[in-house]
Design a protein around this motif. Structure first.
Motif, PDB file in Angstrom:
ATOM      1  N   ALA B  37      27.620  27.102  -9.666  1.00 45.09           N
ATOM      2  CA  ALA B  37      27.959  27.307 -10.738  1.00 45.09           C
ATOM      3  C   ALA B  37      27.506  28.643 -11.539  1.00 45.09           C
ATOM      4  O   ALA B  37      28.056  29.431 -12.086  1.00 45.09           O
ATOM      5  N   SER B  40      28.735  31.749  -9.655  1.00 41.59           N
ATOM      6  CA  SER B  40      30.041  32.224 -10.192  1.00 41.59           C
ATOM      7  C   SER B  40      29.738  33.260 -11.554  1.00 41.59           C
ATOM      8  O   SER B  40      30.366  33.927 -11.686  1.00 41.59           O
ATOM      9  N   THR B  44      30.869  36.807 -11.863  1.00 42.18           N
ATOM     10  CA  THR B  44      31.571  37.266 -13.335  1.00 42.18           C
ATOM     11  C   THR B  44      30.973  38.534 -13.730  1.00 42.18           C
ATOM     12  O   THR B  44      31.700  39.541 -13.884  1.00 42.18           O
ATOM     13  N   THR B 175      31.966  29.975 -18.244  1.00 40.30           N
ATOM     14  CA  THR B 175      32.107  30.698 -17.332  1.00 40.30           C
ATOM     15  C   THR B 175      33.538  30.956 -16.690  1.00 40.30           C
ATOM     16  O   THR B 175      33.985  31.912 -16.067  1.00 40.30           O
ATOM     17  N   TRP B 176      34.077  29.673 -16.543  1.00 39.28           N
ATOM     18  CA  TRP B 176      35.504  29.788 -15.869  1.00 39.28           C
ATOM     19  C   TRP B 176      36.374  30.350 -16.623  1.00 39.28           C
ATOM     20  O   TRP B 176      37.370  31.287 -15.860  1.00 39.28           O
TER      21      TRP B 176
END
Lengths: 309, 312
Positions: B37, B40, B44, B175-176
């Motif tokens: 997590a 990522s 990003t 984040t996503w």
């Protein structure tokens, strides 16, 4: 606004306002309160402001550039780095030891900046402050790095953001050193003015350029270090005040230095009073108020162009 | 060119494997999920900063400017704080996170277009423009902290939580969404890499080649502002990271073609960020926020660029 003599009545008014502004009301113990807290705070703001403004004007003469000041040339950041270093090496050091460490670091840092500036060609005067800001940023990053590793970040934050709320009798007197240096700067004002014309002119007038520069560096570094150690970093005073005064009175330091000093004191004191009342009964640090006001003024000066005289 | 990409890919994979495995204690499925997590999020940010910087430098025809140096990050934080100030902590916290991000980004776009449209129009005097950007950043940061002081102390924690995390503590929820936005922006830019190549030739040439320059610049600025919002929302302001990455990219890629520059900058950025994080946290055992070190390095690059520029 053509005659800046108006700053003197403003000064007196501000001092009176400063003495009666604060959370505690002036009741029975009024005189005691004024003597122990309000008066020292007022004096500290005046001394710091005057000192920083004078340091700024001297730096501008030495760097021959109207856009530099101790906070944009790495002097303040270097003083901070010196403070962190001495705090790490000798946590319980006496204040004078911390002072000397900060001053030494400020001297080295400022000398580094002057050396860097000499490598910049003279074509574009705005490169100098640009380089100074980044140079100061790198020194600041080094300070943060050290402080973060040793959990001193909060300590540094408090130290680096200018604030007068902690000033009391017995906790600001070192600032008088800055006051004394301001007077010294006045005595040597003519030499700094000449140094402002450059190395060759200075030499041809029979002055030791190196000595004048060295004296200037010492004055600037000590004033900055004294301020950082007692109240923290106060941005833009050294930049904005000399530029505004020069706009009205020209650049003969012998004539303008008193105005620079008084206006610097007035500006810092006014911002401190603003900080005290804007979110009453809480306080906003003077560094923050000046960050807003000073940056706005700086942008204005930058886009009006450096017209003088 | 193929060798360049294969070398970078090998480095990229090495760094990622290193980040995920070095000094891992405990169950693999836990460690991998946890670090995955964070990884990522790092990727990003790395892509957002790198791509926005390269595009911004193309628009402004200059390799010293970056969105962060021009104060974009500070603008984002200021808007965020202003929202809390005017909506109140409760109103702010009860906004749906998607709506919140949407509102912030929309405000950011409007402000960025208005402010930087004006600043960038006078692009001839580079030093003055950069100085303006830096001081504008100081002004916005001071305004932000002034607002912070004015906010009710009880509500201050809301701002503090909202305004920034560091590279090592990043919100998973955001984040996503952010990753999706960054991927979309990246693909959109890649689809227009030829257009960017033409724009890099300069305004006059681009106009004579039939590019409606001003409209394109506006569109691209929107994407840049979007990318900056994403990365600032995740980690807070960085000033010189983008500069470091873009300087490395031009040196390594040795081409002007954006079809190459964009992916290379993304890879270089990811390798730098993840590599630095691995090195500092895992190998050297330091707690320093990596951003501090990267900022200092970027500052040095900036000075070198300025000194070299003048020497020519």
């Amino acid at each position: 606004m053509t005659r800046p003599a108006f700053v003197f009545p403003v000064l007196v008014t501000l001092i009176l306002v400063s003495l009666v502004t604060g959370v505690a009301s002036l009741g029975e113990d009024g005189w005691w309160l004024v003597f122990v807290s309000r008066l020292p705070r007022t004096l500290a703001a005046l001394l710091a402001g005057a000192g920083l403004a004078v340091a700024g004007v001297i730096m501008q003469m030495l760097a021959r550039n109207p856009f530099v000041e101790p906070a944009t040339a790495g002097t303040g950041q270097a003083a901070g780095l010196g403070l962190v270093a001495v705090t790490l090496l000798a946590p319980g050091a006496a204040i004078w030891l911390k002072m000397s460490a900060a001053t030494t670091a400020a001297l080295i840092g400022t000398a580094g900046f002057v050396a860097l500036v000499r490598r910049l060609p003279t074509g574009d005067p705005l490169l100098v402050p640009l380089t100074g800001i980044v140079y100061g940023g790198i020194l600041g990053a080094a300070t943060t790095f050290l402080a973060y590793e040793r959990d001193l970040l909060q300590y540094i934050d408090i130290w680096m953001s200018g604030e007068f709320s902690g000033v009391m009798l017995g906790r600001y007197e070192i600032l008088w050193i800055g006051g004394a240096l301001t007077v010294l700067a006045y005595l040597y004002a003519d030499r700094f003015t000449i140094a402002g014309f450059g190395e060759e002119t200075t030499r041809s007038l029979g002055l030791g350029y190196g000595q004048v520069v060295a004296l200037g560096l010492v004055i600037v570094s000590v004033i900055t270090a004294v301020t950082v150690v007692t109240v923290g970093m106060i941005p833009f005073v050294g930049l904005v005040v000399p530029n505004l005064v020069a706009r009205m009175r020209g650049e003969n330091l012998r004539e303008t230095l008193p105005y620079v000093a008084v206006s610097g004191g007035v500006l810092v004191l006014a911002c401190d009073i603003i900080g005290r009342v804007i979110r009453y009964p809480f306080e906003v640090p003077v560094g923050t108020v000046l960050g807003v006001l000073g940056a706005a003024l700086f942008l204005w000066i930058l886009h009006r162009g450096p017209r003088r005289g | 060119m193929d060798r360049l990409f294969s070398t970078l890919s090998v480095l990229f994979i090495t760094v990622i494997v290193g980040y995920l495995t070095i000094d891992a204690k405990g169950h693999w499925d836990f460690v991998l999920a946890f670090r995955g997590a964070k990884l990522s999020a790092l990727l990003t940010i790395a892509v957002a900063v790198a791509v926005s910087t390269v595009v911004f430098q193309t628009i402004t025809a200059n390799r010293i400017l970056t969105p962060s140096i021009m104060g974009f990050d500070a603008l984002y934080l200021f808007l965020q704080t202003a929202l809390v100030f005017f909506l109140g902590g409760f109103g702010f916290a009860s906004l749906n996170p998607f709506a919140k991000f949407g509102v912030e980004t929309a405000l950011m776009l409007v402000a960025a277009l208005a402010l930087f449209g004006v600043v960038l129009r006078n692009a001839k005097d580079l030093a003055r423009m950069v100085l303006t950007g830096l001081i504008l950043g100081v002004l916005l940061r001071s305004l932000t902290s002034l607002l912070n002081r004015m906010i009710d102390p009880n509500e201050f924690s809301v701002v503090q939580q909202a305004s920034f995390a560091r590279f090592s503590a990043i919100e998973a929820e955001l984040t996503w969404i952010s990753a999706a936005i960054v991927v979309a922006c990246f693909l959109w830019l890649m689809a227009r890499h030829r257009m960017l190549d033409v724009m890099a030739l300069g305004r006059d040439t681009a106009l004579s080649l039939g590019v409606s320059q001003d409209r394109e610049v506006r569109r691209l600025l929107v994407v840049v502002a979007l990318l900056v919002s994403v990365s600032t929302a995740l980690v807070g302001p960085v000033i010189f990271f983008g500069l470091l990455v873009s300087a490395l990219t031009y040196r390594i890629a040795g081409t002007w073609r954006h079809g190459v520059l964009l992916p290379v900058s993304a890879l270089v950025s990811a390798i730098t960020l993840v590599g630095a994080q691995t090195l500092f946290e895992r190998v050297l055992g330091l707690q320093t926020s990596v951003s501090v070190v990267i900022e200092a390095l970027g500052g040095v690059v900036f000075l070198i660029l300025i000194l070299r520029r003048r020497a020519r």
